[in-house]
Design an enzyme around this catalytic site. Structure first.
Site, PDB file in Angstrom:
ATOM      1  CE  LYS A   1      -1.756   1.798   3.993  1.00  0.00           C
ATOM      2  NZ  LYS A   1      -1.654   3.239   4.205  1.00  0.00           N
ATOM      3  CG  ASN A   2       2.146   2.837   3.571  1.00  0.00           C
ATOM      4  OD1 ASN A   2       0.994   3.189   3.288  1.00  0.00           O
ATOM      5  ND2 ASN A   2       2.527   2.599   4.823  1.00  0.00           N
TER       6      ASN A   2
ATOM      7  CB  CYS B   1      -5.379   6.153  10.027  1.00  0.00           C
ATOM      8  SG  CYS B   1      -5.866   4.678   9.173  1.00  0.00           S
TER       9      CYS B   1
ATOM     10  NE  ARG C   1      -0.979  10.451   9.598  1.00  0.00           N
ATOM     11  CZ  ARG C   1      -1.336   9.310   9.017  1.00  0.00           C
ATOM     12  NH1 ARG C   1      -2.578   8.969   8.936  1.00  0.00           N
ATOM     13  NH2 ARG C   1      -0.435   8.521   8.495  1.00  0.00           N
TER      14      ARG C   1
ATOM     15  CG  ASP D   1       2.449   1.569   9.553  1.00  0.00           C
ATOM     16  OD1 ASP D   1       2.098   2.434  10.375  1.00  0.00           O
ATOM     17  OD2 ASP D   1       2.828   1.838   8.401  1.00  0.00           O
TER      18      ASP D   1
ATOM     19  NE  ARG E   1      -7.058   4.530   4.726  1.00  0.00           N
ATOM     20  CZ  ARG E   1      -6.075   4.953   5.501  1.00  0.00           C
ATOM     21  NH1 ARG E   1      -6.261   5.107   6.767  1.00  0.00           N
ATOM     22  NH2 ARG E   1      -4.903   5.251   5.000  1.00  0.00           N
TER      23      ARG E   1
HETATM   24  C1  EPZ Z   1       3.847   6.941   6.592  1.00  0.00           C
HETATM   25  O1  EPZ Z   1       3.100   8.043   7.080  1.00  0.00           O
HETATM   26  C2  EPZ Z   1       2.881   5.811   6.404  1.00  0.00           C
HETATM   27  N1  EPZ Z   1       1.862   6.223   5.467  1.00  0.00           N
HETATM   28  C3  EPZ Z   1       2.258   5.433   7.742  1.00  0.00           C
HETATM   29  O2  EPZ Z   1       1.493   4.270   7.500  1.00  0.00           O
HETATM   30  C4  EPZ Z   1       3.367   5.078   8.738  1.00  0.00           C
HETATM   31  O3  EPZ Z   1       2.801   4.897  10.013  1.00  0.00           O
HETATM   32  C5  EPZ Z   1       4.394   6.217   8.816  1.00  0.00           C
HETATM   33  O4  EPZ Z   1       4.875   6.548   7.482  1.00  0.00           O
HETATM   34  C6  EPZ Z   1       5.605   5.855   9.662  1.00  0.00           C
HETATM   35  O5  EPZ Z   1       6.211   4.697   9.139  1.00  0.00           O
HETATM   36  C7  EPZ Z   1       2.113   6.183   4.159  1.00  0.00           C
HETATM   37  O6  EPZ Z   1       3.181   5.783   3.718  1.00  0.00           O
HETATM   38  C8  EPZ Z   1       1.019   6.609   3.268  1.00  0.00           C
HETATM   39  P1  EPZ Z   1       5.966  10.199   8.683  1.00  0.00           P
HETATM   40  P2  EPZ Z   1       3.719   9.504   7.072  1.00  0.00           P
HETATM   41  O7  EPZ Z   1       6.002  11.459   7.887  1.00  0.00           O
HETATM   42  O8  EPZ Z   1       4.587   9.636   5.888  1.00  0.00           O
HETATM   43  C9  EPZ Z   1       6.331  13.454  12.213  1.00  0.00           C
HETATM   44  C10 EPZ Z   1      -0.323   2.789   7.818  1.00  0.00           C
HETATM   45  O9  EPZ Z   1      -0.955   2.263   8.747  1.00  0.00           O
HETATM   46  N2  EPZ Z   1       6.319  14.448  11.119  1.00  0.00           N
HETATM   47  O10 EPZ Z   1       7.097   9.241   8.534  1.00  0.00           O
HETATM   48  O11 EPZ Z   1       2.607  10.436   7.254  1.00  0.00           O
HETATM   49  C11 EPZ Z   1       4.964  12.783  12.385  1.00  0.00           C
HETATM   50  O12 EPZ Z   1       4.124  13.549  13.202  1.00  0.00           O
HETATM   51  C12 EPZ Z   1       0.195   4.159   7.999  1.00  0.00           C
HETATM   52  O13 EPZ Z   1      -0.120   2.260   6.715  1.00  0.00           O
HETATM   53  C13 EPZ Z   1       6.567  15.755  11.409  1.00  0.00           C
HETATM   54  O14 EPZ Z   1       6.777  16.148  12.564  1.00  0.00           O
HETATM   55  O15 EPZ Z   1       4.608   9.435   8.385  1.00  0.00           O
HETATM   56  C14 EPZ Z   1       5.347  11.449  12.960  1.00  0.00           C
HETATM   57  O16 EPZ Z   1       5.501  11.576  14.341  1.00  0.00           O
HETATM   58  C15 EPZ Z   1      -0.541   5.090   8.750  1.00  0.00           C
HETATM   59  N3  EPZ Z   1       6.576  16.661  10.379  1.00  0.00           N
HETATM   60  C16 EPZ Z   1       6.727  11.151  12.346  1.00  0.00           C
HETATM   61  O17 EPZ Z   1       7.206  12.404  11.858  1.00  0.00           O
HETATM   62  C17 EPZ Z   1       6.365  16.287   9.086  1.00  0.00           C
HETATM   63  O18 EPZ Z   1       6.398  17.155   8.206  1.00  0.00           O
HETATM   64  C18 EPZ Z   1       6.728  10.163  11.187  1.00  0.00           C
HETATM   65  O19 EPZ Z   1       5.797  10.576  10.197  1.00  0.00           O
HETATM   66  C19 EPZ Z   1       6.124  14.946   8.820  1.00  0.00           C
HETATM   67  C20 EPZ Z   1       6.096  14.036   9.849  1.00  0.00           C
END
Ligand code: EPZ
Length: 428
Positions: free
Chosen positions: A22-23, A117, A122, A305, A397
């Protein structure tokens, strides 16, 4: 809305084949916008997040043609819009990838913030930091994120947090920028590598994906390509945990075992036997799991995840385990649902203290989000009796054919619509 009814207490035995990731799909499909000719993408999972992306691509002017069950041809040559509306972004966590892809292609993008989700705040400040470093001006207009640039130029960006989304978005915007972009403290997830391989197969020049430093030398044109998406690491992990939780014996096919290392290590720690082949893993378990502590971290750490699913296994372990969430602020909302089934879980900030109980009891529960939903399925498979799981649109999803795959290995799980659900309740 549909529900799942799981009649638990049955050992899972047999073979499950894992779908495309998916991702990776939700990054690669918007990335097609950067090409000037059609792309054929194979191993695309049929899940609602992907359907939402196809709808958005079509609304932007691309044509999407299904070639077979999991193969699609996407022609981005007629794209004539740079706007992804709120309606289009709804229910799609990855809408932000349209920012990077449209910025890279059209030098402008207007995209509604992501839905998807609820697993805590986020933010996208690191995505914006990257776009601005590339020379874009980013503003908010009526709740939509607007990014514009006359000319995108290579830059150096240090990510303050390891962010999958920011790494992907900067790669997308930089692929056709002028000059070299360097992302430091980049995310290293398998889907980052998959996106880089996909972009390189279109003629991009990206090095270092899978390490903390990614270098993108911008190119003027990207062409269409044929590409097959990697298998879903989290779907595989979910079925691995389900096998262990039901004291079953399941071969999980179409996986890249290297992507599953942290999950394999933790399953072995709780006492499961895991055999690794070239493209499969076999998980078997014939006793109660032992306690173990888990802390989620960016790849190659234990994936966030997989946290709810693994915590469900620990809910019936021998002893007390501590699960610490190291990525998201709030990812324990599922714990309350598990307690309805008899689990003993105390959540304290970013940690959950899980005291293993002998077994779980069937109860009506709901999926709070995608992986919480997967955890409810595992809980239902463990519990004797009939577990009803509501809000399963979250599960749709990210899990292709979940009922069919689990049924094939001996689970008793069915999807019922609200009306038939009323009937089931009456009949019982
Ligand atoms: C991706 O989300 C995945 N989604 C998520 O999968 C997964 O949990 C996550 O990466 C972590 O592995 C997709 O790939 C579509 P991040 P993403 O940016 O990219 C902080 C699932 O169940 N952050 O790596 O949104 C944020 O708050 C899901 O499949 C900032 O502070 O995650 C978090 O604490 C849901 N500022 C951490 O970084 C930013 O600009 C990691 O977020 C971006 C993120």
């Amino acid at each position: 809305m549909d529900k799942f009814i799981v009649n638990g207490g049955k050992r899972l035995c047999g073979t499950i084949s894992v779908s495309g990731a998916k991702n990776a799909a939700v990054a690669i499909l918007p990335a097609v916008l950067l090409a000037e000719s059609p792309c054929i993408i194979e191993n695309v999972p049929n899940i609602s997040d992907v359907t939402a992306i196809f709808r958005a691509l079509e609304a932007l002017g691309a044509s999407v043609k299904r070639i077979d069950l999991n193969t699609y041809e996407i022609d981005p040559s007629c794209v004539n819009s740079f706007i992804v509306s709120k309606e289009m972004a709804q229910g799609m966590r990855a809408s932000s990838y349209f920012l990077g892809a449209l910025l890279g292609r059209m030098r402008k993008a207007k995209v509604a913030p992501p839905g998807g989700c609820d697993i805590g705040l986020r933010p996208i400040d690191q995505h914006i930091k990257g776009f601005e470093a590339l020379g874009a001006k980013v503003t908010i207009d009526s709740g939509m994120v607007v990014a514009k640039s006359e000319r995108l130029g290579g830059c150096s960006v240090y990510l303050d947090v390891v962010s999958v989304g920011a790494t992907i978005n900067i790669m997308l915007a930089a692929a056709r920028a002028r000059g070299m972009t360097v992302i430091e403290n980049a995310a290293r997830e398998p889907h980052i590598v998959d996106l880089a391989n996909f972009l390189n197969s279109m003629g991009a020049d990206i090095m270092g994906a899978g390490t903390g430093v990614i270098k993108i030398r911008g190119v003027e044109h990207l062409h269409g390509t044929n590409y097959s998406i990697i298998p879903d690491q989290i779907e595989a992990g979910t079925y691995m945990v389900a096998a262990a939780a039901t004291r079953g014996d399941v071969v999980i096919n179409n996986v890249i075992p290297k992507h599953l290392e942290s999950i394999i290590a933790k399953l072995r720690e709780v006492g499961a036997t895991v055999e690794e082949g070239d493209e499969y893993v076999r998980v078997s378990m014939d006793k109660r799991p032992e306690k173990c502590n888990v802390k989620t971290m960016p790849h190659p750490g234990f994936p966030t995840d997989m946290q709810p699913q693994f915590a469900t296994l620990l809910a019936v372990a021998n002893g007390t385990s501590i699960v610490t969430e190291g990525v998201w602020d709030s990812r324990f909302r599922y714990a309350e649902q598990l307690t309805f089934m008899g689990a003993d879980i105390q959540v304290d900030g970013k940690s959950a203290i899980i005291t293993g109980v002998d077994g779980l009891k069937a109860a009506p529960v709901k999926a709070n989000d995608l992986r919480a939903g997967a955890a409810m399925i595992i809980a239902g498979l463990i519990a004797e009796g009939e577990t009803e799981i509501a809000d399963i649109e979250y599960i749709d999803r990210g899990y292709e054919l979940v009922v069919e795959k689990l049924t094939a290995v001996g689970a008793d799980i069915k999807r019922v619509s609200d009306t038939s659900f009323d009937y089931v309740l009456k009949a019982n």
